[in-house]
Enzyme design. Structure first.
Site, PDB file in Angstrom:
ATOM      1  N   SER A 295       0.836  -1.200   0.000  1.00  0.00           N
ATOM      2  CA  SER A 295       0.000   0.000   0.000  1.00  0.00           C
ATOM      3  C   SER A 295       0.868   1.246   0.000  1.00  0.00           C
ATOM      4  O   SER A 295       2.065   1.199   0.284  1.00  0.00           O
ATOM      5  CB  SER A 295      -0.925   0.017   1.223  1.00  0.00           C
ATOM      6  OG  SER A 295      -0.172   0.172   2.417  1.00  0.00           O
TER       7      SER A 295
ATOM      8  N   ASP B  78      12.589   3.359   4.170  1.00  0.00           N
ATOM      9  CA  ASP B  78      11.576   3.463   5.217  1.00  0.00           C
ATOM     10  C   ASP B  78      12.109   3.147   6.617  1.00  0.00           C
ATOM     11  O   ASP B  78      11.699   3.788   7.592  1.00  0.00           O
ATOM     12  CB  ASP B  78      10.347   2.608   4.895  1.00  0.00           C
ATOM     13  CG  ASP B  78      10.675   1.188   4.455  1.00  0.00           C
ATOM     14  OD1 ASP B  78      11.827   0.749   4.649  1.00  0.00           O
ATOM     15  OD2 ASP B  78       9.781   0.518   3.911  1.00  0.00           O
TER      16      ASP B  78
END
Length: 499
Positions: free
Chosen positions: A15, A241
């Site tokens: 996502s 990330d």
């Protein structure tokens, strides 16, 4: 001070989200503006990222955000590592970026390691050799398509590719580049030896940036399309990330080497920050890898299959008409006592989707362990196995670094599983500090503020303390912990399980 509204584009392997961060000089308030699915697409034998959908969704999310916020000042992107796009001499993407799960590398793995053996590659680059690494993906691309040697103008890692679409500027950021297996261990620049031996050209890679950079304003074509009148600065912030998440921890710069961290989600990433890469034989044998931090320091870590197994169980049960929410799964596990059976979450049998419950049973039978009698016992043994995996890696890190930490910072969506957090504290026998859930997003916003000189490195800890709350979980005594861990280690070493 004037409120600053920054947009973090946080892309994951399933996502993507656009989340705004509003900074008032004291704290950062996050708000989700838009979420979209991001799944790789199988096209005959290739698995690609749908970059056109990703970019279109980001533009749509920006349009949604501008309706909600009084202004948008900046935007930056963080993603998973290793994947990249190839730009030709005309500034066009040659083909859709491959997913790290693509199998084109299988036929060329042995050939690459004939040119540079695994341990040598680890010593040269600091990265643990793996099929997903950029170095092997790019090597396979050039074997499959020799014409690329004369067509490539730029190779851009995923966050920088999206930044290129938004700004027209090509640059590669250090933290995302450090996942590639292409950087030199000492200089932390592109490795001339690796490039020479594999036939790569250094000029393919855009400038390597440490510490972030303002690329310039959002392209007018984008602003016009979404009717955005704000002068939005596109920023190369922290690109990877996990590196982004570390930037959001409420820890002073001078204390960062004194803690361990666990990023808990579909994947678990367990590590410690170090001043420099560690490329000893002990680190290699332990499966540890080196990646970069936003300030140029190092992350020594291991990647581990995380809550993927639990997510797959939930999905499979839903297909059978049993809608078991994650909270219910924790409650069912808490109602049971351990049966003393364990799996190795990183065993290859658990890597692919489907039939996860059957795979767990096959693993337990192959290692001659007791089978769970109900769903609660099954969930509990998976969570215990994850926590024991954390313990193993934390101990490997202490042995390799020579620093046994007393505190673990745990962040990401997995910290919402209270049982896993408590098991982590119990099995590692260390205090666990949890938060934030949205660590990578918060770090993305922090990096934008730091690049624009709106937030100093020294003040970041205080701002994080004011921006979210943390929980402190103390370990409780586990009877026969050493004996249980010894059993876990013994069944983990039985790697091959037929299914």
């Amino acid at each position: 001070m004037k409120l600053t509204n920054a947009i973090a584009v946080d892309l994951g392997a399933s996502s993507g989200r656009l989340i705004s961060g509003t900074y008032d000089g004291n704290k950062i308030d996050l708000k989700e503006q838009f979420r979209f699915s991001n799944l790789p697409v199988q096209v005959i034998n290739d698995l690609h990222w749908d970059y056109m959908k990703i970019f279109q969704e980001i533009k749509y999310g920006l349009n949604m955000a501008k309706r909600d916020l009084p202004s948008i000042d900046s935007i930056s992107i963080d993603t998973w590592g290793v994947d990249y796009g190839l730009i030709n001499r005309h500034g066009q993407l040659l083909f859709a970026p491959h997913s790290y799960r693509d199998t084109r590398v299988d036929d060329y793995e042995a050939l690459l390691y004939d040119k540079i053996n695994r341990f040598e590659l680890f010593q040269l680059t600091g990265n643990q050799p793996a099929k997903i690494n950029t170095v092997l993906q790019l090597f396979a691309d050039l074997q499959l398509n020799p014409f690329l040697t004369n067509e490539i103008k730029h190779i851009l890692f995923m966050p920088n590719l999206i930044g290129y679409f938004l700004s027209g500027k090509a640059i590669n950021e250090f933290t995302i580049s450090s996942t590639s297996g292409l950087l030199d261990t000492v200089s932390r620049k592109l490795s001339s030896e690796v490039f020479e031996r594999l036939g790569f050209k250094q000029e393919w890679f855009a400038d390597l940036n440490k510490g972030g950079k303002v690329l310039g304003q959002l392209l007018p074509q984008v602003s016009t399309e979404i009717n955005l009148t704000d002068l939005v600065q596109v920023i190369t912030g922290v690109g990877h990330d996990t590196a982004s998440a570390l930037l959001a921890l409420p820890v002073a710069p001078e204390d960062r080497e004194d803690i361990a961290f666990i990023s808990s989600g579909t994947w678990s990433i367990i590590g410690q920050q170090t001043a420099e890469p560690i490329v000893t034989k002990a680190a290699f044998d332990a499966g540890l890898t080196n990646e970069g931090c936003f300030d140029g320091s190092n992350r020594l870590l291991a990647n581990l299959t995380g809550l993927w197994i639990i997510q797959e169980l939930q999905r499979e049960w839903s297909y059978k008409g049993e809608l078991v929410e994650f909270g219910q799964m924790v409650d069912e596990a808490l109602s049971e006592t351990t049966i003393g059976s364990y799996i190795d979450p990183n065993n290859e049998i658990f890597a692919a989707p489907n039939q996860m419950e059957e795979k767990i049973m096959a693993y337990l039978k192959a290692t001659q362990q007791k089978l769970p009698e109900n769903r609660g016992q099954l969930i509990l043994l998976v969570l215990e196995s994850l926590a024991f995996s954390y313990k193993r890696i934390i101990e490997d890190l202490a042995r390799v670094t020579g620093k046994d930490v007393s505190v673990i910072h745990m962040f990401g969506g997995g910290i919402q599983n209270s049982l896993l957090v408590q098991l982590t504290a119990d099995f590692t026998e260390k205090e666990v500090i949890t938060g934030p859930v949205e660590a990578s997003v918060m770090g993305n916003i922090v990096s934008q503020l730091q690049v624009q000189n709106l937030l100093s490195t020294a003040d970041t800890k205080d701002v994080m303390v004011h921006s979210y709350t943390v929980d402190r979980i103390e370990p409780t005594h586990v009877p026969d912990l050493n004996a249980k861990f010894k059993k876990f280690q013994s069944v983990r070493l039985q790697h091959k399980v037929d299914f």
